[in-house]
Design an enzyme around this catalytic site. Structure first.
Site, PDB file in Angstrom:
ATOM      1  N   GLU A 161       0.845  -1.192   0.000  1.00  0.00           N
ATOM      2  CA  GLU A 161       0.000   0.000   0.000  1.00  0.00           C
ATOM      3  C   GLU A 161       0.882   1.244   0.000  1.00  0.00           C
ATOM      4  O   GLU A 161       1.787   1.358   0.808  1.00  0.00           O
ATOM      5  CB  GLU A 161      -0.882  -0.031   1.254  1.00  0.00           C
ATOM      6  N   ALA A 164      -0.901   7.560   1.707  1.00  0.00           N
ATOM      7  CA  ALA A 164      -0.433   8.266   2.891  1.00  0.00           C
ATOM      8  C   ALA A 164      -1.648   8.650   3.729  1.00  0.00           C
ATOM      9  O   ALA A 164      -2.701   9.000   3.179  1.00  0.00           O
ATOM     10  CB  ALA A 164       0.350   9.507   2.484  1.00  0.00           C
ATOM     11  N   LEU A 221       9.654  -0.901   0.734  1.00  0.00           N
ATOM     12  CA  LEU A 221      10.659  -0.422   1.693  1.00  0.00           C
ATOM     13  C   LEU A 221      11.492   0.691   1.058  1.00  0.00           C
ATOM     14  O   LEU A 221      11.796   1.699   1.701  1.00  0.00           O
ATOM     15  CB  LEU A 221      11.599  -1.566   2.111  1.00  0.00           C
ATOM     16  N   CYS A 276       5.200   4.083   9.294  1.00  0.00           N
ATOM     17  CA  CYS A 276       5.976   3.430   8.223  1.00  0.00           C
ATOM     18  C   CYS A 276       7.448   3.778   8.164  1.00  0.00           C
ATOM     19  O   CYS A 276       8.288   2.884   8.075  1.00  0.00           O
ATOM     20  CB  CYS A 276       5.339   3.764   6.877  1.00  0.00           C
ATOM     21  N   LYS A 339       0.970  13.748  11.617  1.00  0.00           N
ATOM     22  CA  LYS A 339       0.825  14.694  10.508  1.00  0.00           C
ATOM     23  C   LYS A 339      -0.609  15.184  10.529  1.00  0.00           C
ATOM     24  O   LYS A 339      -1.435  14.655  11.293  1.00  0.00           O
ATOM     25  CB  LYS A 339       1.149  14.023   9.169  1.00  0.00           C
TER      26      LYS A 339
HETATM   27  C1  UDX Z   1       4.099   7.254   4.150  1.00  0.00           C
HETATM   28  C2  UDX Z   1       4.269   7.282   2.625  1.00  0.00           C
HETATM   29  O1  UDX Z   1       4.145   8.635   2.164  1.00  0.00           O
HETATM   30  C3  UDX Z   1       3.223   6.390   1.973  1.00  0.00           C
HETATM   31  O2  UDX Z   1       3.436   6.344   0.571  1.00  0.00           O
HETATM   32  C4  UDX Z   1       3.337   4.991   2.559  1.00  0.00           C
HETATM   33  O3  UDX Z   1       2.359   4.138   2.035  1.00  0.00           O
HETATM   34  C5  UDX Z   1       3.193   5.032   4.077  1.00  0.00           C
HETATM   35  O4  UDX Z   1       4.158   5.921   4.616  1.00  0.00           O
HETATM   36  P1  UDX Z   1       2.459   8.431   5.878  1.00  0.00           P
HETATM   37  O5  UDX Z   1       3.402   7.894   6.916  1.00  0.00           O
HETATM   38  O6  UDX Z   1       1.007   8.193   6.057  1.00  0.00           O
HETATM   39  O7  UDX Z   1       2.838   7.841   4.442  1.00  0.00           O
HETATM   40  O8  UDX Z   1       2.663  10.023   5.779  1.00  0.00           O
HETATM   41  P2  UDX Z   1       3.654  10.996   4.980  1.00  0.00           P
HETATM   42  O9  UDX Z   1       2.845  11.999   4.269  1.00  0.00           O
HETATM   43  O10 UDX Z   1       4.655  10.265   4.187  1.00  0.00           O
HETATM   44  O11 UDX Z   1       4.396  11.768   6.168  1.00  0.00           O
HETATM   45  C6  UDX Z   1       5.302  11.117   7.038  1.00  0.00           C
HETATM   46  C7  UDX Z   1       5.914  12.108   8.011  1.00  0.00           C
HETATM   47  O12 UDX Z   1       6.795  13.013   7.361  1.00  0.00           O
HETATM   48  C8  UDX Z   1       4.893  12.973   8.735  1.00  0.00           C
HETATM   49  O13 UDX Z   1       5.268  13.076  10.095  1.00  0.00           O
HETATM   50  C9  UDX Z   1       4.985  14.305   8.031  1.00  0.00           C
HETATM   51  O14 UDX Z   1       4.575  15.365   8.836  1.00  0.00           O
HETATM   52  C10 UDX Z   1       6.476  14.339   7.718  1.00  0.00           C
HETATM   53  N1  UDX Z   1       6.841  15.219   6.584  1.00  0.00           N
HETATM   54  C11 UDX Z   1       6.331  14.975   5.339  1.00  0.00           C
HETATM   55  C12 UDX Z   1       7.760  16.249   6.772  1.00  0.00           C
HETATM   56  O15 UDX Z   1       8.254  16.480   7.884  1.00  0.00           O
HETATM   57  N2  UDX Z   1       8.111  17.022   5.699  1.00  0.00           N
HETATM   58  C13 UDX Z   1       7.624  16.806   4.442  1.00  0.00           C
HETATM   59  O16 UDX Z   1       8.005  17.533   3.513  1.00  0.00           O
HETATM   60  C14 UDX Z   1       6.702  15.750   4.266  1.00  0.00           C
END
Ligand code: UDX
Ligand code: ADP
Length: 459
Positions: A161, A164, A221, A276, A339
């Protein structure tokens, strides 16, 4: 199978952040398929059957309302659903192991294995088993072996999957790609075709990628490691920006204009969280070590180390700005989710920052628009004790700030921008410190209101 070659009944084991939204979308897009989502957690099943869903996700309530009771069902009867399904998704959690061999790095596959054994006992012949949970490379082999032990003619596919949280429904509706890995045999390819047929109902066929099973597992991964690396890179530069008086947003804009780099995932922050990134990076490191690739392991480990550094650096700066002591000072915390757009707190940077402040004997007033009080308390219970200690969780942001010395933004909720900061400033002790861990607010405007402001990677 029905006349379109689609399965008539599918089952999803695990009604969590992945299983729930994914199955709701499949049910909506494929009304002829009966989708049953099962979970051993009866409370979670009850919540999915109630008006208050356990997962907060934009558009999800509406989807579930449209499909639940028609072709989407939530049940605790795992065995019955397995027996009736022609295709079974495994969507259970695979947390980092906290015991034994591989402790702190390897993924704990106990839940996946339990599912596999249950399927091996219950499934009809010819069932297709799809691993959707993020798993270490070669997990499909383990599932396949368990099926063969029980003499089951089952095909195992990998279909990771990529959605996000916070944008799960949009990501599922219009995915960048759907990845399906199968064994390179006629039966494996046929099973992959059946699964691809479900996605083809609404996804552009060109975006459906068929690969070998190990490539599919490793791609998931790798994708998360790349994304995490991008954030750690900009966060590393944020420290340098602060030292050199450059502005990290300006740097990120300039760097991101290069098409080869791209503008997304370059927002400097207090650090990344979520279920993740950390888990998958650790998984990758463990895998590299297993194959004797110590330099490769160290490379990916450094992405994680930088994230830990960033969170601690942020908390230390905050303490420093409060004259090196937060003891008995009230600090308002805006945002506890990892987030915006989710009520998920797994690996949230807010946990690390709040822990550090509580250990330094601060009083915390937490406000988050989606996270329930119980989740905040649970994550901080080891530093607050059973009585709750110096932690208060507010449903009103202004109450959280009242009488505080500092306001700290830890989640990028857009709704924070609309608050009345003049009113907040008036209710705080002076000097009123504002630490924006997400560079969400307009620093100049906040300074004009009287706050002592600090962002990440900004002067
Ligand atoms: C992630 C992947 O994006 C997704 O493709 C995968 O299936 C699962 O893991 P997710 O963990 O739900 O998704 O959120 P994501 O939007 O990737 O954000 C992860 C973290 O990074 C959050 O804490 C977010 O706040 C942080 N982030 C994101 C930043 O600090 N800066 C950024 O520019 C983007
Ligand atoms: P994710 O983010 O991967 O969806 P969650 O923790 O939100 O992870 O959801 C995983 C779900 O899987 C949990 O609700 C858990 O109760 C369920 N689960 C774990 N093991 C089993 C099992 N053997 N049978 C059924 N459900 C399970």
């Amino acid at each position: 199978m029905n006349h379109n070659g689609l399965p008539e009944r599918i089952c999803c084991i695990g009604a969590g952040y992945v299983g729930g939204p994914t199955m709701a979308v499949i049910a909506r897009k494929c009304p002829e398929i009966r989708v049953t989502v099962v979970d051993v957690d009866q409370d979670r099943v009850a919540a999915w059957n109630s008006e208050r869903l356990p997962v907060y996700e934009r558009g999800l309530d509406e989807l579930v309302r449209e499909t639940r009771g028609k072709n989407l069902f939530f049940s605790a009867d795992v065995d019955a659903a397995i027996r009736q399904a022609q295709l079974i998704f495994i969507c259970v959690n695979t947390p980092t192991k906290n015991y034994g061999q591989g402790q702190g790095k390897a993924a704990d596959l106990v839940y996946v294995e339990r599912c596999a054994r249950r399927i091996a006992e219950q499934a009809e012949r010819g069932t297709i088993v799809v691993e959707k949970s993020t798993v270490p490379v070669r997990t499909a082999e383990m599932i396949q072996t368990i099926m063969e032990q029980e003499d089951r003619d089952v095909q195992v596919l990998s279909n990771p999957e990529f959605m996000a949280e916070g944008t799960a429904i949009e990501d599922l509706n219009v995915p960048d790609r759907v990845l399906i890995g199968s064994a390179d045999t006629p039966a494996g390819r046929a099973a992959a075709e059946t699964l691809a047929g479900i996605y083809r109902t609404w996804v552009d066929p060109e975006r459906i990628i068929l690969t070998g099973i190990w490539s599919s597992e490793l791609s998931k991964l790798s994708a998360n490691a790349f994304l995490a690396q991008k954030i750690s890179s900009i966060n590393a530069l944020s420290a340098l920006c602060e030292a050199t008086q450059a502005d990290v947003t300006e740097v990120a804009n300039a760097v991101g204009c290069d098409e080869r780099i791209g503008p997304r995932f370059l927002r400097a922050s207090v650090g990344f969280g979520g279920s993740c990134f950390k888990k998958d990076l650790l998984n990758l490191v463990y895998l590299c070590e297993h194959y004797g690739l110590s330099e490769v392991a160290a490379y990916w480990q450094s992405v994680l180390q930088l994230n830990e550094y960033q969170k601690t650096r942020f908390a230390n700066q905050l303490v420093r700005s409060l004259f090196n002591t937060v003891t008995e000072k009230k600090i308002a915390i805006f945002g506890f989710a990892f987030k915006q757009g989710t009520n998920d707190v797994r690996e949230s940077p807010a946990i690390t920052v709040c822990r550090q402040l509580l250990t330094d004997r601060a009083w915390l007033g937490v406000y988050d628009p989606a996270v329930p009080e119980a989740s905040v308390r649970q994550e901080l219970s080891d530093v607050t004790g059973s009585a709750g200690g110096r932690l208060e969780v507010f449903s009103d942001p202004y109450d959280a700030c009242d009488g505080s010395h500092a306001l700290v933004i830890l989640t990028e909720w857009n709704s924070f921008r609309d608050l009345d900061f003049r009113r907040i400033f008036a209710s705080m002790h002076k000097p009123a410190v504002l630490f924006d861990g997400r560079n969400l607010l307009d620093i100049e405007e906040m300074r004009r209101l009287g706050f002592q402001v600090r962002g990440v990677g900004k002067v």
